[in-house]
Design a protein around this motif. Structure first.
Motif, PDB file in Angstrom:
ATOM      1  N   ILE A  81     -24.573  54.520  33.295  1.00 38.30           N
ATOM      2  CA  ILE A  81     -23.849  54.121  32.086  1.00 38.30           C
ATOM      3  C   ILE A  81     -22.509  53.497  32.446  1.00 38.30           C
ATOM      4  CG2 ILE A  81     -22.659  55.036  30.052  1.00 38.30           C
ATOM      5  CD1 ILE A  81     -24.943  57.084  29.841  1.00 38.30           C
ATOM      6  N   TRP A  82     -21.794  54.116  33.379  1.00 38.76           N
ATOM      7  CA  TRP A  82     -20.479  53.602  33.764  1.00 38.76           C
ATOM      8  C   TRP A  82     -20.618  52.229  34.417  1.00 38.76           C
ATOM      9  CZ3 TRP A  82     -16.466  57.140  36.668  1.00 38.76           C
ATOM     10  CH2 TRP A  82     -15.219  56.502  36.675  1.00 38.76           C
ATOM     11  N   SER A  85     -21.153  49.548  31.915  1.00 41.87           N
ATOM     12  CA  SER A  85     -19.924  49.146  31.228  1.00 41.87           C
ATOM     13  C   SER A  85     -19.100  48.190  32.078  1.00 41.87           C
ATOM     14  CB  SER A  85     -19.072  50.376  30.881  1.00 41.87           C
ATOM     15  OG  SER A  85     -19.533  51.016  29.719  1.00 41.87           O
ATOM     16  N   THR A 129     -15.424  56.917  29.838  1.00 39.05           N
ATOM     17  CA  THR A 129     -15.336  56.678  28.398  1.00 39.05           C
ATOM     18  C   THR A 129     -14.382  55.526  28.103  1.00 39.05           C
ATOM     19  OG1 THR A 129     -15.785  59.018  27.979  1.00 39.05           O
ATOM     20  CG2 THR A 129     -14.824  57.751  26.175  1.00 39.05           C
ATOM     21  N   ALA A 132     -16.256  52.381  28.309  1.00 35.10           N
ATOM     22  CA  ALA A 132     -17.147  52.234  27.161  1.00 35.10           C
ATOM     23  C   ALA A 132     -16.375  51.829  25.903  1.00 35.10           C
ATOM     24  CB  ALA A 132     -17.902  53.541  26.918  1.00 35.10           C
ATOM     25  N   ARG A 133     -15.170  52.368  25.740  1.00 38.93           N
ATOM     26  CA  ARG A 133     -14.367  52.027  24.559  1.00 38.93           C
ATOM     27  C   ARG A 133     -13.890  50.585  24.613  1.00 38.93           C
ATOM     28  NH1 ARG A 133     -11.020  57.735  24.426  1.00 38.93           N
ATOM     29  NH2 ARG A 133     -12.565  58.903  23.201  1.00 38.93           N
ATOM     30  N   GLU A 135     -15.409  48.217  26.109  1.00 39.81           N
ATOM     31  CA  GLU A 135     -16.618  47.437  25.846  1.00 39.81           C
ATOM     32  C   GLU A 135     -16.968  47.446  24.358  1.00 39.81           C
ATOM     33  OE1 GLU A 135     -21.399  47.493  26.995  1.00 39.81           O
ATOM     34  OE2 GLU A 135     -20.052  49.044  27.780  1.00 39.81           O
ATOM     35  N   ASN A 137     -18.708  50.006  23.058  1.00 41.83           N
ATOM     36  CA  ASN A 137     -20.062  50.557  23.045  1.00 41.83           C
ATOM     37  C   ASN A 137     -19.996  52.057  22.751  1.00 41.83           C
ATOM     38  OD1 ASN A 137     -22.698  51.476  23.704  1.00 41.83           O
ATOM     39  ND2 ASN A 137     -22.988  49.720  25.054  1.00 41.83           N
ATOM     40  N   ARG A 140     -22.657  54.388  24.521  1.00 39.94           N
ATOM     41  CA  ARG A 140     -22.365  54.827  25.888  1.00 39.94           C
ATOM     42  C   ARG A 140     -21.392  56.014  25.868  1.00 39.94           C
ATOM     43  NH1 ARG A 140     -24.209  50.846  29.669  1.00 39.94           N
ATOM     44  NH2 ARG A 140     -23.933  48.704  28.934  1.00 39.94           N
ATOM     45  N   ALA A 141     -20.354  55.914  25.060  1.00 35.44           N
ATOM     46  CA  ALA A 141     -19.359  56.990  24.988  1.00 35.44           C
ATOM     47  C   ALA A 141     -19.995  58.297  24.528  1.00 35.44           C
ATOM     48  CB  ALA A 141     -18.228  56.582  24.050  1.00 35.44           C
TER      49      ALA A 141
END
Length: 216
Positions: A81-82, A85, A129, A132-133, A135, A137, A140-141
């Motif tokens: 996930i990371w 991102s 996180t 993800a923020r 991005e 998304n 994802r977060a």
């Protein structure tokens, strides 16, 4: 009330205050937390969904053992996930975003320097996180937040075999790559962290019997 009960019970499980195998009786937990049994039952359902408790129908509920295969899967997914991102964020990253992410990397470095395994886990989650923020998304977060407790609980129980030197090298490299805005370097460092450094810590904990045990 169920949210508060969930957070307090989750923290107690992660810290080891409620160890693996501990029986959880809703009336005792309600008295301990100063609430009714209904919020406790809702909290236990959520903890079961996150793999932190086991609910035996018509028998009892207990703190789940640390399942190292589940931890390995959580680490793999967290890294994927990371890294995903990073691919989306770096091409469009702004100066204030870089400053924000460097501050998060510094939080990780502070935890490494003080050998604070819980602080490091929180900072690691915060950095992932943060990407993800930026991005935008939310999915994802949300997944990162869901994976966090499994990884944090393992880290707390295995802190005696934590490879601080290797983790510190990774954190320093992440910070350097962020300042350089080098997406390829960041991805490579994250691959090292999630494919080599963290799995080796899990393997060492398993070999030394420091995780996966339950209380009778």
């Amino acid at each position: 009330m169920s949210d508060e009960a969930f957070v307090r019970l989750q923290d107690a499980i992660i810290s080891g205050e409620l160890p693996p195998g501990e029986r959880l009786r809703d009336y005792e937990l309600a008295e301990r937390l100063g609430t009714s049994k209904t919020p406790i039952r809702h909290a236990l359902d959520r903890l079961a969904d996150n793999g932190l408790v086991e609910m035996q129908r018509n028998r009892y509920t207990r703190v789940a053992p640390i399942d190292l295969n589940r931890v390995r899967n959580a680490v793999d997914l967290f890294g994927d996930i990371w890294i995903g991102s990073v691919r989306h964020v770096l091409p469009v990253i702004q100066d204030d975003d870089v400053s924000y992410l460097v501050e998060l990397a510094d939080d990780m470095a502070t935890a490494v320097n003080s050998r604070d395994v819980i602080g490091f886990g929180a900072a690691l989650r915060g950095a992932a996180t943060g990407f993800a923020r930026i991005e935008g998304n939310a999915a994802r977060a949300t997944v990162i937040e869901r994976l966090g407790p499994q990884i944090r609980r393992f880290s707390q129980h295995s802190k005696d075999v934590f490879d601080w030197a290797a983790v510190g090298d990774v954190v320093a490299s992440i910070r350097d790559a962020l300042e350089e805005r080098d997406a390829v370097k960041i991805r490579a460092v994250l691959v090292t962290l999630f494919d080599e450094v963290l799995p080796s810590i899990i393997d060492r904990a398993e070999a030394e019997g420091l995780a996966g045990t339950t209380a009778e």
